[in-house]
Design an enzyme around this catalytic site. Structure first.
Site, mmCIF file in Angstrom:
data_model
loop_
_atom_site.group_PDB
_atom_site.id
_atom_site.type_symbol
_atom_site.label_atom_id
_atom_site.label_comp_id
_atom_site.label_asym_id
_atom_site.label_seq_id
_atom_site.Cartn_x
_atom_site.Cartn_y
_atom_site.Cartn_z
ATOM 1 N N SER A 166 -34.963 -4.376 45.568
ATOM 2 C CA SER A 166 -34.287 -4.396 44.273
ATOM 3 C C SER A 166 -35.335 -4.594 43.173
ATOM 4 O O SER A 166 -36.269 -3.805 43.058
ATOM 5 C CB SER A 166 -33.219 -5.490 44.270
ATOM 6 O OG SER A 166 -32.336 -5.329 43.191
ATOM 7 N N LYS B 284 -13.898 -11.732 24.574
ATOM 8 C CA LYS B 284 -14.952 -12.733 24.662
ATOM 9 C C LYS B 284 -14.935 -13.472 25.996
ATOM 10 O O LYS B 284 -15.975 -13.985 26.439
ATOM 11 C CB LYS B 284 -14.806 -13.741 23.511
ATOM 12 C CG LYS B 284 -16.005 -14.633 23.326
ATOM 13 C CD LYS B 284 -17.249 -13.830 23.007
ATOM 14 C CE LYS B 284 -18.463 -14.726 22.832
ATOM 15 N NZ LYS B 284 -19.698 -13.934 22.635
#
Length: 285
Positions: A103, A155
């Site tokens: 990764s 949010k």
């Protein structure tokens, strides 16, 4: 200038070996820094990289990588710093994989002009993953009421104390696809025609060094000392560039614990340690 002066010296006074600076990039890749963990970020590695590439006598820099990945941003920043310094100082970069370069660890590895791995190393995992926990049932059982007040309807996206929302997941996946595409393009740019046309190459799968060589993810199998001596001569020596140390020999963090104090820092350390453990465990380490 130093090389020119050495040529003027009598042969018996000249060094009879080449010294290659070595930077060890070992650990999970995370933003910031903590005294409770060993991690990689641009701030924790920039000094070592600068010192290694500033060695005017060395024709190259060797980088040892052992990382399961982590932050895609920090991975790319470290990659970019290595390439910028290599171009600025006109030095070749040799990357050596130890247990794993997966990764984000592999993203850093492709900064090398060549990548050498042990046959049993783990390489690849070119993908993006996000993981969290859901606590909706737990807070019901212990009688906790969740109260969230926001300015902005999105949010509280992906709040672990709320049931998963289809729109939130779709938004997250869209972000992951963009990050994944950036990763793929970087690998293609650096590895070019060396890469095989295996359809699983960019699916997030990972392989041993032996298979990674067949897929074009690395350039060879071996270890640092033997490989560099074969490249620069049997008397080649390695010079480890160590991170800065404090008064008692401990690695200095690049940032101190914030206003939460020791207790908050300790709690943060536990969470980060669990996150880092999860990254390593994906590869059986």
């Amino acid at each position: 200038m130093a090389r020119f002066i050495r040529k003027l010296l009598p042969r018996r006074w000249r060094p009879d070996h080449i010294e290659i600076p070595v930077v060890r990039l070992h650990g999970a890749i995370m933003a910031g820094s903590s005294r409770f963990r060993n991690d990689l970020s641009l701030s924790s590695t920039a000094g070592m990289l600068e010192e290694a590439f500033s060695d005017k006598d060395a024709p190259a820099v060797a980088i040892s990588i052992n990382s399961p990945g982590g932050s895609p941003v920090q991975s790319r920043l470290i990659y970019r710093r290595i390439r910028d310094l290599a171009a600025e100082k006109n030095k070749k970069v040799h990357v050596f994989v130890e247990d794993v370069a997966a990764s984000g660890g592999y993203m850093i590895a492709v900064a090398g002009d060549e990548i050498i791995a042990d046959p049993s190393s783990i390489v690849g995992s070119i993908g993006v993953v996000s993981a969290s926990f859901g606590f909706t049932e737990l807070i019901k059982k212990i009688g906790v009421e969740r109260r969230v007040h926001t300015a902005g309807s999105n949010k509280s996206t992906l709040d672990p104390f709320k049931p998963e929302n289809k729109q939130d997941i779709e938004h997250l996946k869209a972000l992951q696809l963009e990050i994944h595409e950036t990763f793929i393009n970087l690998v293609k740019e650096r590895r070019g025609e060396k890469l095989s046309d295996n359809p699983d190459l960019f699916t997030g799968l990972f392989w041993t060094g032996i298979r990674g060589l067949e897929l074009g993810l690395i350039d060879g199998l071996g270890d640092m000392r033997s490989h560099l001596q074969s490249q620069y001569g049997p008397k080649t020596k390695l010079k480890l560039i160590a991170p800065p140390r404090g008064l008692f020999g401990r690695k200095l963090p690049s940032a101190e614990i914030g206003f939460g104090g020791i207790g908050a820092g300790f709690a943060e350390g536990i969470v980060n340690a669990a996150e880092e453990r999860a990254l390593w465990s994906r590869f059986g380490l």
